[in-house]
Design a protein around this motif. Structure first.
Motif, PDB file in Angstrom:
ATOM      1  N   LEU A 102       0.851  -1.219  -0.145  1.00 39.66           N
ATOM      2  CA  LEU A 102      -0.103   0.072  -0.094  1.00 39.66           C
ATOM      3  C   LEU A 102       0.951   1.276   0.074  1.00 39.66           C
ATOM      4  CD1 LEU A 102      -2.734  -1.243   2.616  1.00 39.66           C
ATOM      5  CD2 LEU A 102      -2.890  -0.901  -0.034  1.00 39.66           C
ATOM      6  N   GLY A 103       2.051   1.265   0.861  1.00 40.94           N
ATOM      7  CA  GLY A 103       2.898   2.346   0.819  1.00 40.94           C
ATOM      8  C   GLY A 103       3.436   2.506  -0.591  1.00 40.94           C
ATOM      9  N   GLY A 104       3.914   1.538  -0.997  1.00 44.14           N
ATOM     10  CA  GLY A 104       4.446   1.492  -2.399  1.00 44.14           C
ATOM     11  C   GLY A 104       3.626   2.256  -3.299  1.00 44.14           C
ATOM     12  N   SER A 105       2.336   1.958  -3.293  1.00 42.44           N
ATOM     13  CA  SER A 105       1.472   2.567  -4.551  1.00 42.44           C
ATOM     14  C   SER A 105       1.694   3.998  -4.370  1.00 42.44           C
ATOM     15  CB  SER A 105       0.075   1.984  -4.787  1.00 42.44           C
ATOM     16  OG  SER A 105      -0.372   2.084  -3.344  1.00 42.44           O
ATOM     17  N   PHE A 157       0.300 -10.383 -11.129  1.00 43.66           N
ATOM     18  CA  PHE A 157       0.094  -9.757 -12.528  1.00 43.66           C
ATOM     19  C   PHE A 157       0.698  -8.231 -12.408  1.00 43.66           C
ATOM     20  CE2 PHE A 157      -1.751 -13.368 -13.516  1.00 43.66           C
ATOM     21  CZ  PHE A 157      -1.503 -13.603 -14.882  1.00 43.66           C
ATOM     22  N   GLU A 158       0.234  -7.605 -11.245  1.00 48.24           N
ATOM     23  CA  GLU A 158       0.925  -6.272 -10.797  1.00 48.24           C
ATOM     24  C   GLU A 158       0.974  -6.116  -9.325  1.00 48.24           C
ATOM     25  OE1 GLU A 158      -1.169  -6.207 -13.722  1.00 48.24           O
ATOM     26  OE2 GLU A 158      -3.183  -6.271 -13.052  1.00 48.24           O
ATOM     27  N   TYR A 159       1.896  -5.551  -8.769  1.00 45.80           N
ATOM     28  CA  TYR A 159       1.893  -5.349  -7.487  1.00 45.80           C
ATOM     29  C   TYR A 159       3.247  -4.127  -7.184  1.00 45.80           C
ATOM     30  CZ  TYR A 159       4.919  -9.424  -7.363  1.00 45.80           C
ATOM     31  OH  TYR A 159       5.988 -10.249  -7.268  1.00 45.80           O
ATOM     32  N   ALA A 160       3.417  -3.639  -6.220  1.00 42.46           N
ATOM     33  CA  ALA A 160       4.637  -3.021  -5.721  1.00 42.46           C
ATOM     34  C   ALA A 160       5.341  -3.953  -5.016  1.00 42.46           C
ATOM     35  CB  ALA A 160       4.122  -1.589  -5.024  1.00 42.46           C
ATOM     36  N   ASP A 213      10.228  -1.926  -2.465  1.00 40.27           N
ATOM     37  CA  ASP A 213      10.846  -0.602  -2.796  1.00 40.27           C
ATOM     38  C   ASP A 213       9.746   0.404  -3.238  1.00 40.27           C
ATOM     39  OD1 ASP A 213      13.296  -1.761  -2.085  1.00 40.27           O
ATOM     40  OD2 ASP A 213      13.615  -2.375  -4.214  1.00 40.27           O
ATOM     41  N   GLY A 214       8.405  -0.365  -3.429  1.00 41.99           N
ATOM     42  CA  GLY A 214       7.410   0.524  -4.227  1.00 41.99           C
ATOM     43  C   GLY A 214       7.533   0.606  -5.526  1.00 41.99           C
ATOM     44  N   THR A 215       8.322  -0.110  -6.411  1.00 39.43           N
ATOM     45  CA  THR A 215       8.562  -0.391  -7.684  1.00 39.43           C
ATOM     46  C   THR A 215       7.320  -1.455  -8.202  1.00 39.43           C
ATOM     47  OG1 THR A 215      10.688  -0.078  -7.503  1.00 39.43           O
ATOM     48  CG2 THR A 215      10.028  -1.049  -9.670  1.00 39.43           C
ATOM     49  N   TYR A 216       6.749  -1.033  -9.248  1.00 34.09           N
ATOM     50  CA  TYR A 216       5.663  -2.056  -9.652  1.00 34.09           C
ATOM     51  C   TYR A 216       6.340  -3.070 -10.712  1.00 34.09           C
ATOM     52  CZ  TYR A 216       1.166  -0.672  -7.898  1.00 34.09           C
ATOM     53  OH  TYR A 216       0.240  -0.553  -6.962  1.00 34.09           O
ATOM     54  N   VAL A 217       5.904  -4.473 -10.097  1.00 31.49           N
ATOM     55  CA  VAL A 217       6.430  -5.495 -10.703  1.00 31.49           C
ATOM     56  C   VAL A 217       5.189  -6.432 -11.215  1.00 31.49           C
ATOM     57  CG1 VAL A 217       8.705  -5.480  -9.518  1.00 31.49           C
ATOM     58  CG2 VAL A 217       7.114  -6.657  -8.417  1.00 31.49           C
ATOM     59  N   GLY A 218       5.516  -7.571 -11.746  1.00 34.07           N
ATOM     60  CA  GLY A 218       4.591  -8.542 -12.150  1.00 34.07           C
ATOM     61  C   GLY A 218       4.419  -8.942 -13.588  1.00 34.07           C
TER      62      GLY A 218
END
Ligand code: GLN
Length: 263
Positions: free
Chosen positions: A11-14, A49-52, A55-60
């Motif tokens: 949540l913080g990452g987004s 498929f998508e999540y932070a 580090d708050g970087t989006y990956v997936g």
């Protein structure tokens, strides 16, 4: 306890990413041939498929597929993790140029979106507390179940609601929906099977699958990238060409394996 920590990190990452996007979003006008930047909307929390990441970087899978296709086709984009229903609205209103969000290709959606070629087969399921007494859809009579706004799994739940006699409560985010079940407010939730299975396998949630649609069900359709109907044909064509290229050269399989391997 580690589950709570990683959920908080997501949540913080987004929030961090949203700030980063806002800071570099000045020059995009859609289109890419002229060097502009496409705005691509996605979900917030929909692993794998998508999540932070921490580090708050989006990956997936979606994020890596999009990056590989953009590199192959030479277009630039800005990722907008808006949430699934918000992404649907953003593309329809023209605020975003396209979306990749584990989005099921359906005939109904084809009225308002143009879809890419399919890139991942999926189905929908119902899940309940691992330690609880909900073992099948029959146990949902008179109970409240959690659904995610605007999704295929919500459509499936609504289609069987009268038959099984449950009521629904809506959530915008998958992780918040799972928490409602874990907290005991809802007795079950409806979700895409690959997402629910991944959350269970990674130990993120103490839930179990209790039902799944048949693979030939109208609620079991593959994922595709989408643009607003009649708009961004160039982006859609580039996505399809890039998808074919990364399927051909092994990149697509490497991406899938990467996220299975870390499960
Ligand atoms: N595949 C589902 C749909 O398209 C859910 C997508 C999502 O929640 N990101 O409705």
């Amino acid at each position: 306890m580690s589950n709570n920590i990683s959920r908080r990190a997501f949540l913080g990452g987004s929030g961090i990413l949203a700030l980063a996007l806002a800071a570099c979003g000045g020059s995009s006008d859609g289109g890419s041939a002229d060097g502009a930047v496409y705005k691509i909307a996605t979900d917030t929390v929909f692993a794998p498929f998508e999540y932070a990441d921490v580090d708050g970087t989006y990956v997936g899978i979606d994020i890596d597929i999009l990056a590989a296709i953009a590199a192959d086709q030479g277009f630039e984009y800005e990722l907008e993790p808006l949430g699934f229903n918000a992404a649907l609205q953003a593309v329809q209103s023209g605020q975003s140029d396209g979306m990749i969000a584990g989005m099921s290709i359906t005939d109904e959606r084809k009225e308002i979106f143009d879809f890419s070629d399919p890139y991942y087969d999926s189905t929908v399921c119902c899940a309940a507390l691992a330690s609880g007494d909900i073992a099948s859809l029959d146990d949902l009579a008179g109970k409240t179940v959690a659904v995610k706004t605007g999704t295929m799994s919500e459509s499936w739940a609504l289609s069987i609601q009268d038959q099984y006699g449950f009521t629904t409560v809506q959530f915008d985010d998958s992780d918040v929906m799972y928490q409602d079940v874990i907290a005991g407010n809802s007795v079950a939730c409806f979700e895409d099977t690959p997402i629910m299975a991944y959350a269970i396998a990674t130990g993120n949630v103490d839930l179990k699958l209790v039902a799944e649609v048949e693979s030939d069900s109208e609620y079991a359709t593959p994922y595709g990238f989408a643009v607003k109907k009649g708009e961004n044909a160039e982006l859609l064509a580039a996505f399809n060409a890039g998808l074919a290229a990364i399927m051909e050269d092994g990149t697509y399989n490497e991406i899938l394996e990467k996220y299975v391997a870390t499960a």
